[in-house]
Design a protein around this motif. Structure first.
Motif, PDB file in Angstrom:
ATOM      1  N   VAL A 260       0.852  -1.190   0.000  1.00 28.76           N
ATOM      2  CA  VAL A 260       0.000   0.000   0.000  1.00 28.76           C
ATOM      3  C   VAL A 260       0.891   1.243   0.000  1.00 28.76           C
ATOM      4  O   VAL A 260       1.755   1.391   0.870  1.00 28.76           O
ATOM      5  CB  VAL A 260      -0.918   0.028   1.240  1.00 28.76           C
ATOM      6  N   SER A 261       0.684   2.096  -0.961  1.00 28.17           N
ATOM      7  CA  SER A 261       1.422   3.357  -0.994  1.00 28.17           C
ATOM      8  C   SER A 261       0.988   4.233   0.176  1.00 28.17           C
ATOM      9  O   SER A 261      -0.202   4.288   0.515  1.00 28.17           O
ATOM     10  CB  SER A 261       1.160   4.088  -2.312  1.00 28.17           C
ATOM     11  N   PRO A 262       1.925   4.928   0.808  1.00 29.11           N
ATOM     12  CA  PRO A 262       1.538   5.861   1.887  1.00 29.11           C
ATOM     13  C   PRO A 262       0.555   6.926   1.419  1.00 29.11           C
ATOM     14  O   PRO A 262      -0.150   7.517   2.242  1.00 29.11           O
ATOM     15  CB  PRO A 262       2.877   6.488   2.295  1.00 29.11           C
ATOM     16  N   LEU A 263       0.495   7.154   0.106  1.00 29.36           N
ATOM     17  CA  LEU A 263      -0.479   8.120  -0.410  1.00 29.36           C
ATOM     18  C   LEU A 263      -1.904   7.732  -0.014  1.00 29.36           C
ATOM     19  O   LEU A 263      -2.741   8.587   0.290  1.00 29.36           O
ATOM     20  CB  LEU A 263      -0.381   8.213  -1.933  1.00 29.36           C
ATOM     21  N   TYR A 264      -2.173   6.426  -0.043  1.00 26.50           N
ATOM     22  CA  TYR A 264      -3.513   5.972   0.318  1.00 26.50           C
ATOM     23  C   TYR A 264      -3.852   6.312   1.768  1.00 26.50           C
ATOM     24  O   TYR A 264      -4.983   6.688   2.083  1.00 26.50           O
ATOM     25  CB  TYR A 264      -3.636   4.459   0.108  1.00 26.50           C
ATOM     26  N   GLN A 265      -2.865   6.169   2.666  1.00 26.11           N
ATOM     27  CA  GLN A 265      -3.111   6.495   4.067  1.00 26.11           C
ATOM     28  C   GLN A 265      -3.422   7.973   4.237  1.00 26.11           C
ATOM     29  O   GLN A 265      -4.292   8.356   5.014  1.00 26.11           O
ATOM     30  CB  GLN A 265      -1.892   6.118   4.916  1.00 26.11           C
ATOM     31  N   ALA A 266      -2.689   8.816   3.509  1.00 20.70           N
ATOM     32  CA  ALA A 266      -2.941  10.258   3.579  1.00 20.70           C
ATOM     33  C   ALA A 266      -4.331  10.590   3.059  1.00 20.70           C
ATOM     34  O   ALA A 266      -5.048  11.413   3.638  1.00 20.70           O
ATOM     35  CB  ALA A 266      -1.876  11.004   2.785  1.00 20.70           C
ATOM     36  N   VAL A 267      -4.727   9.933   1.974  1.00 18.64           N
ATOM     37  CA  VAL A 267      -6.045  10.207   1.379  1.00 18.64           C
ATOM     38  C   VAL A 267      -7.161   9.669   2.270  1.00 18.64           C
ATOM     39  O   VAL A 267      -8.156  10.350   2.527  1.00 18.64           O
ATOM     40  CB  VAL A 267      -6.137   9.602  -0.036  1.00 18.64           C
ATOM     41  N   LEU A 268      -6.998   8.444   2.757  1.00 23.38           N
ATOM     42  CA  LEU A 268      -8.028   7.840   3.599  1.00 23.38           C
ATOM     43  C   LEU A 268      -8.319   8.669   4.841  1.00 23.38           C
ATOM     44  O   LEU A 268      -9.465   8.800   5.262  1.00 23.38           O
ATOM     45  CB  LEU A 268      -7.590   6.431   4.024  1.00 23.38           C
ATOM     46  N   SER A 269      -7.279   9.230   5.431  1.00 25.04           N
ATOM     47  CA  SER A 269      -7.456  10.017   6.655  1.00 25.04           C
ATOM     48  C   SER A 269      -7.635  11.503   6.370  1.00 25.04           C
ATOM     49  O   SER A 269      -7.679  12.303   7.299  1.00 25.04           O
ATOM     50  CB  SER A 269      -6.270   9.802   7.596  1.00 25.04           C
ATOM     51  N   GLU A 270      -7.725  11.860   5.063  1.00 26.56           N
ATOM     52  CA  GLU A 270      -7.922  13.245   4.638  1.00 26.56           C
ATOM     53  C   GLU A 270      -6.851  14.161   5.229  1.00 26.56           C
ATOM     54  O   GLU A 270      -7.131  15.157   5.892  1.00 26.56           O
ATOM     55  CB  GLU A 270      -9.321  13.731   5.015  1.00 26.56           C
ATOM     56  N   ARG A 271      -5.598  13.821   4.959  1.00 31.90           N
ATOM     57  CA  ARG A 271      -4.458  14.593   5.455  1.00 31.90           C
ATOM     58  C   ARG A 271      -3.688  15.183   4.277  1.00 31.90           C
ATOM     59  O   ARG A 271      -2.713  14.601   3.787  1.00 31.90           O
ATOM     60  CB  ARG A 271      -3.540  13.701   6.291  1.00 31.90           C
TER      61      ARG A 271
END
Length: 520
Positions: free
Chosen positions: A282-293
């Motif tokens: 999982v790209s860290p981009l997904y974590q940023a997008v999922l948590s709206e950061r």
């Protein structure tokens, strides 16, 4: 009758005097035959009170050979199984602790909640008491709380670095609680970097993993404790050790998820890029997008992370996830879409479909990318738009402003299902007397069934000026007319520039349609 007396403190007279530290009164009461072992409603006797208040003079009077005839007296228990030495240690009364030790107080008796004198002293940060108890043989290892923590756990949790230093030399560094969490893990979790340094320097495993496979580095990144992250990395913590069962979560994901930007920037320096596009990761981009950061996206994109990361969580790319999330018109979500689009994220059909439902998103996409240059792509975009015909009042003005050919929407579905305000606006871009017969038939039926007057304007004769700009539109194409610089190069008076760009049409319908802006 006065019942207040029934609700007074149930302490004995000797206990009350001991609580107040009044040694003379304690002495007088004892001489008069008052008992030192009368317990109150908590199970406390005078010795508990003296130990808790730190009155060593009272303790000396109470801990005499006469009162010590019963070996249980010095270790008498309250209803919660607390002993006098427990209270003395808990409140940091080192002299009282020493005195009780001289009369054989048991320093390892546990309370109901699994605490003990050493654990209580550690919790309160009473360094001298801890030192005395360790020297007299207090048990430093083993579970000393309901959660299974050792004394070293509690010292690390509280951040008492001096006590951690003392315990690190005599305690088990790898003691674990019910969730396999070590003292080092707790120090990292609560941001106590000096404790992290001490424990790691003493040989604690910096790559230990809890039951859920979380590591100290992951929890420090999650909580945003940069000094702890630095300390762990210095002592060999592995930033590429997966921290979940599915083998994709890394500390960098936690930093991105919670928008700890400084930690994220530090981890970018040491984290492998295998997670960026590899299958199953999982790209860290997904974590940023999922948590709206949105703040997390900036360093990730700046470091070169691909805006078109691998499919994850049922989405083909981060932009698709961002557009679905930002459909609520959350400002942070819209900013994330902007960052991804500006970074070159591919806009697929699903992303376009989502944008077509939200005028703000569509305007953002068009302002960054414009209309696709290839005819086939523009036709595909028009078909996607027509599938969202109920939202035509949102997407039609923006697509036309951006330069898509109106003829691409000249299809029966629009004339069958679109609102009359949309049709009235759309037909301004055509000589409606020259429309295809099929479209004219649809239009006639709409006019006949109409209960409002929005379509009645079509019964008039188009002005010559309007017919001229329609001819210009047909000759040069709508994309050219949407380009202000192109229009300015035409051999036309400056006053006609707005007119040939249909600015008056957009202005006329801006109230009936959701037109966010009028072409300049």
């Amino acid at each position: 009758m006065d019942f207040t007396e029934c609700y007074q403190d149930t302490c004995s007279a000797v206990a009350l005097a001991a609580r107040a530290g009044d040694a003379r009164r304690v002495q007088r009461l004892l001489k008069r035959g008052y008992s030192a072992d009368v317990k109150d409603n908590r199970g406390w006797n005078a010795l508990h009170e003296a130990a808790a208040s730190g009155s060593t003079e009272c303790l000396r009077l109470l801990a005499t050979p006469k009162t010590m005839d019963s070996s249980d007296y010095v270790n008498s228990l309250t209803h919660n199984s607390e002993t006098p030495i427990y209270f003395a240690a808990k409140n940091g009364h080192v002299r009282s602790v020493k005195l009780l030790l001289k009369v054989s107080a048991d320093i390892n008796l546990k309370t109901h909640d699994m605490s003990c004198p050493l654990f209580a002293a550690v919790d309160g940060g009473h360094q001298e008491v801890v030192k005395v108890l360790i020297r007299h043989g207090a048990e430093v290892n083993g579970q000393r709380s309901v959660s299974g923590w050792s004394c070293l756990h509690q010292a690390a949790y509280r951040g008492h670095a001096d006590i951690v230093q003392m315990l690190a030399g005599v305690s088990c560094l790898e003691a674990v609680d019910d969730y396999s969490i070590t003292p080092l893990f707790l120090a990292a979790q609560y941001g106590h970097s000096p404790c992290v340094e001490i424990l790691a320097g003493a040989g604690a495993n910096v790559n230990c993993q809890a039951t859920d496979l979380a590591t100290p580095l992951l929890i420090a990144a999650q909580e945003g404790h940069l000094p702890c992250v630095e300390a762990l990395l210095t002592h060999g913590a592995n930033p590429n050790l997966y921290c979940n069962r599915d083998q994709w979560q890394l500390p960098i994901h936690a930093a991105a998820q919670f928008s700890h930007v400084r930690v994220l920037e530090r981890l970018l320096e040491v984290t492998d890029r295998d997670c960026e596009c590899s299958e199953g990761k999982v790209s860290p981009l997904y974590q940023a997008v999922l948590s709206e950061r949105a703040a997390s996206l900036v360093p990730l994109l700046h470091a070169g992370y691909n805006a078109d990361a691998q499919p994850c969580f049922g989405y083909t790319c981060p932009l698709e996830l961002a557009m679905e999330s930002s459909y609520r018109l959350n400002d942070e979500g819209v900013e994330i879409v902007r960052l991804l689009v500006e970074a070159g994220a591919r806009i697929g059909q699903q992303a376009y479909s989502l944008a077509l439902r939200c005028q703000e998103l569509l305007q953002l996409v068009l302002s960054c990318r414009g209309i696709p240059t290839a005819r086939a792509e523009r036709e595909a975009l028009a078909q996607l738009a027509l599938a969202e015909v109920d939202s035509a009042y949102c997407w039609l003005p923006l697509l036309l402003q951006a330069g898509i050919e109106p003829v691409l929407f000249l299809q029966p579905r629009l004339f069958e299902e679109a609102a009359e305000e949309v049709l009235t606006f759309f037909l301004e871009f055509f000589n409606w007397r020259c429309l295809p017969l099929e479209i004219q038939n649809f239009l006639c039926r709409r006019q006949a069934d109409s209960s409002v007057t929005t379509l009645k304007s079509l019964e008039g004769i188009p002005s010559l000026a309007h017919l001229c700009r329609l001819q210009l539109l047909e000759s040069v194409g709508f994309q050219c007319l949407a380009d202000r610089s192109y229009v300015q190069r035409l051999p036309l008076p400056h006053l006609l520039h707005d007119y040939v760009q249909f600015r008056d049409v957009f202005q006329k319908h801006c109230n009936s349609l959701c037109i966010l802006s009028v072409p300049l």
